[in-house]
Design a protein around this motif. Sequence first.
Motif, short mmCIF file in Angstrom:
data_model
loop_
_atom_site.label_atom_id
_atom_site.label_comp_id
_atom_site.label_asym_id
_atom_site.label_seq_id
_atom_site.Cartn_x
_atom_site.Cartn_y
_atom_site.Cartn_z
N GLY A 146 1.38 -13.46 -7.61
CA GLY A 146 1.23 -13.91 -6.24
C GLY A 146 2.38 -14.73 -5.73
O GLY A 146 2.37 -15.19 -4.58
N VAL A 147 3.42 -14.93 -6.55
CA VAL A 147 4.58 -15.72 -6.14
C VAL A 147 5.43 -14.92 -5.16
O VAL A 147 5.70 -13.74 -5.39
N ARG A 148 5.85 -15.56 -4.08
CA ARG A 148 6.65 -14.87 -3.08
C ARG A 148 7.98 -14.40 -3.70
O ARG A 148 8.58 -15.10 -4.52
N GLU B 211 2.77 -16.53 -1.99
CA GLU B 211 3.05 -15.88 -0.70
C GLU B 211 1.75 -15.77 0.10
O GLU B 211 0.90 -14.94 -0.20
N ILE B 212 1.61 -16.62 1.10
CA ILE B 212 0.36 -16.63 1.88
C ILE B 212 0.45 -15.75 3.12
O ILE B 212 -0.58 -15.40 3.71
N ASN B 213 1.67 -15.37 3.52
CA ASN B 213 1.85 -14.49 4.68
C ASN B 213 2.79 -13.35 4.30
O ASN B 213 3.94 -13.29 4.75
N PRO B 214 2.32 -12.42 3.48
CA PRO B 214 3.21 -11.36 2.99
C PRO B 214 3.67 -10.43 4.11
O PRO B 214 2.88 -10.03 4.96
N PRO B 215 4.95 -10.10 4.14
CA PRO B 215 5.45 -9.15 5.14
C PRO B 215 4.97 -7.73 4.84
O PRO B 215 4.71 -7.39 3.68
N ASN B 216 4.87 -6.92 5.86
CA ASN B 216 4.53 -5.52 5.69
C ASN B 216 5.81 -4.75 5.39
O ASN B 216 6.69 -4.64 6.24
N LEU B 217 5.90 -4.21 4.19
CA LEU B 217 7.12 -3.53 3.74
C LEU B 217 7.03 -2.02 3.85
O LEU B 217 7.89 -1.30 3.34
N ASP B 218 5.98 -1.52 4.51
CA ASP B 218 5.85 -0.08 4.79
C ASP B 218 5.88 0.74 3.51
O ASP B 218 6.63 1.71 3.37
N PRO C 141 13.86 -7.71 -2.61
CA PRO C 141 12.50 -7.17 -2.73
C PRO C 141 11.91 -6.66 -1.43
O PRO C 141 10.82 -6.10 -1.44
N HIS C 142 12.61 -6.85 -0.31
CA HIS C 142 12.00 -6.60 0.99
C HIS C 142 12.61 -5.40 1.72
O HIS C 142 12.50 -5.30 2.95
N VAL C 143 13.22 -4.48 1.01
CA VAL C 143 13.73 -3.26 1.61
C VAL C 143 12.55 -2.37 2.00
O VAL C 143 11.69 -2.05 1.17
N LEU C 144 12.48 -1.99 3.26
CA LEU C 144 11.36 -1.17 3.72
C LEU C 144 11.29 0.15 2.97
O LEU C 144 12.31 0.83 2.79
N ARG C 145 10.10 0.47 2.48
CA ARG C 145 9.76 1.75 1.84
C ARG C 145 10.42 1.95 0.48
O ARG C 145 10.25 3.00 -0.13
N ALA C 146 11.17 1.00 -0.02
CA ALA C 146 11.85 1.19 -1.30
C ALA C 146 10.87 1.11 -2.46
O ALA C 146 9.86 0.40 -2.40
N LEU C 147 11.19 1.83 -3.53
CA LEU C 147 10.28 1.89 -4.68
C LEU C 147 10.17 0.56 -5.40
O LEU C 147 9.17 0.29 -6.08
N CYS D 210 -6.84 -20.62 -7.26
CA CYS D 210 -6.22 -21.62 -6.39
C CYS D 210 -6.13 -21.15 -4.95
O CYS D 210 -5.49 -21.79 -4.12
N GLY D 211 -6.78 -20.03 -4.64
CA GLY D 211 -6.90 -19.62 -3.26
C GLY D 211 -6.04 -18.45 -2.82
O GLY D 211 -6.06 -18.07 -1.64
N PHE D 212 -5.31 -17.83 -3.75
CA PHE D 212 -4.48 -16.68 -3.35
C PHE D 212 -5.31 -15.40 -3.37
O PHE D 212 -5.98 -15.09 -4.35
N PHE D 213 -5.25 -14.65 -2.26
CA PHE D 213 -5.83 -13.31 -2.18
C PHE D 213 -4.80 -12.43 -1.50
O PHE D 213 -4.42 -12.67 -0.35
N GLY D 214 -4.32 -11.42 -2.20
CA GLY D 214 -3.34 -10.53 -1.60
C GLY D 214 -3.39 -9.16 -2.22
O GLY D 214 -3.74 -9.00 -3.39
N GLY D 215 -3.03 -8.17 -1.44
CA GLY D 215 -3.00 -6.81 -1.95
C GLY D 215 -2.58 -5.85 -0.86
O GLY D 215 -2.51 -6.21 0.32
#
Length: 452
Positions: free
Chosen positions: A308-310, A116-123, A293-299, A174-179
């Motif tokens: 790092g896999v989307r 995932e090179i452009n991770p969404p902001n999931l709040d 996996p993309h529900v905003l604010r969910a635990l 391999c070039g992934f940086f995310g957090g």
Amino acid sequence: MAAHQRVFPHTQAQLKDITADILRHAKILGATDAVTEISEGDGLLVSVRQGAVETIEHNYDKTMGVSVFIGKKRGSASTSDLSPEALRDTVSAAYNIARFTAEDNCAGLAEKELLEINPPNLDLFHPWELHADSAVEIAQRAEQAAFDTDSQIRNSEGASVSAQHSQFVLATSCGFFGGYPCSRHYIACAPIAGSGQQMQRADWYTAHRCEAELATPESVGRYAAERALARIGARRLDTRKCPVLFEAQLAVSLLSAFVQATSGGSLYRKTSFLTNSLDKLVFAPHVQIHEDPHVLRALGSAPFDQEGVRTTRRNIVHDGIIRGYFLSTYSARKLGMKTTGNAGGAHNLSLTSTLTHENDDFRAMLRKLSTGLLLTELMGQGVNYVTGDYSRGASGFWVENGEIQYPVEEITVASTLQQMFGQILAIGADKISRGTQETGSVLIEQMTIAGQ
């Protein structure tokens, strides 16, 4: 305090610089690939009992883990010391372990195109700037509300409040940086009703990433007290077979059992009763299990997994048929498949039914049960994932003609997970979320009740 104002010991940029240094050192040593994760967090946990403070815990945690690959050899090491010298020593330790480890053809980083090179902001980050005295007061309010519910609430195992914050950075060669940073807060209460041989305990809690979404401490305390009071006068049942209704908060355990049985490690080791179950009818045909996996604010939300896999939305079970497993890169390779983005576990699973109507609340589910057992508590770990055998200590309520008659305890419920999944008659609209899972109450056609 707004999310961007909270200060961790390091910024995300600083953590990324540190991980880059770790990866460079691994390359200098001779590693062909490497992956590292640095995390840090802090929090407050307060508990009270009988109105008095029992514990006040401030925590700060930090850790770095690194895996080094020499071809198909892998070595891993970790440290809680983030000084440059300690980090280099840890990388060297992982490298030396890899040197003497046997080759594994399935070892290695996730394929680059899956990252995932452009991770969404999931709040996921909502700081709760909670001071100890305020936390104590909130816990006392929850416990006092339990005591105020009824004079039969004479004791308590206490109430607790927690505010936790953390952040991490994951990086690969391999070039992934995310957090990102994240938070998790809760309020809990566990009152005791009755006295002598008639004492009954119950508990309840509320947990969210955002403090504003927590239930009030008073509502947590009152509901926990009501659950304890309802247990007074519990009796045993004769051994029998009957329909069983899993209360919603217990029904999530059925989802947990399914995840365990369809996780990559269990599947490639052949320690699961659901080995080779893909595309097979396992649940009743009206049952659906969805992962989002993309529900905003969910635990259970995450833009990428621990490799790092989307992450993606998936129908895991469609019309009772298993359409997907929960795989990491390694377990997927062992099975000759592709990772599903579940290194680290499942994300926001929901158990639903095409038969459920909006008005299928808890009372409606009791009417569907008609005469049988309502389960409200399970004890023990009596699940055999190799065979599917299921046997657990339990308590709950006996129901006749859709009405609760009396509480029951000291019983065992038994079946197999194969039968339970296939005999789901209905799933309620009384949804509850617990951790990464959500479901309503679940009605099973028949289970064996072992009593007196």
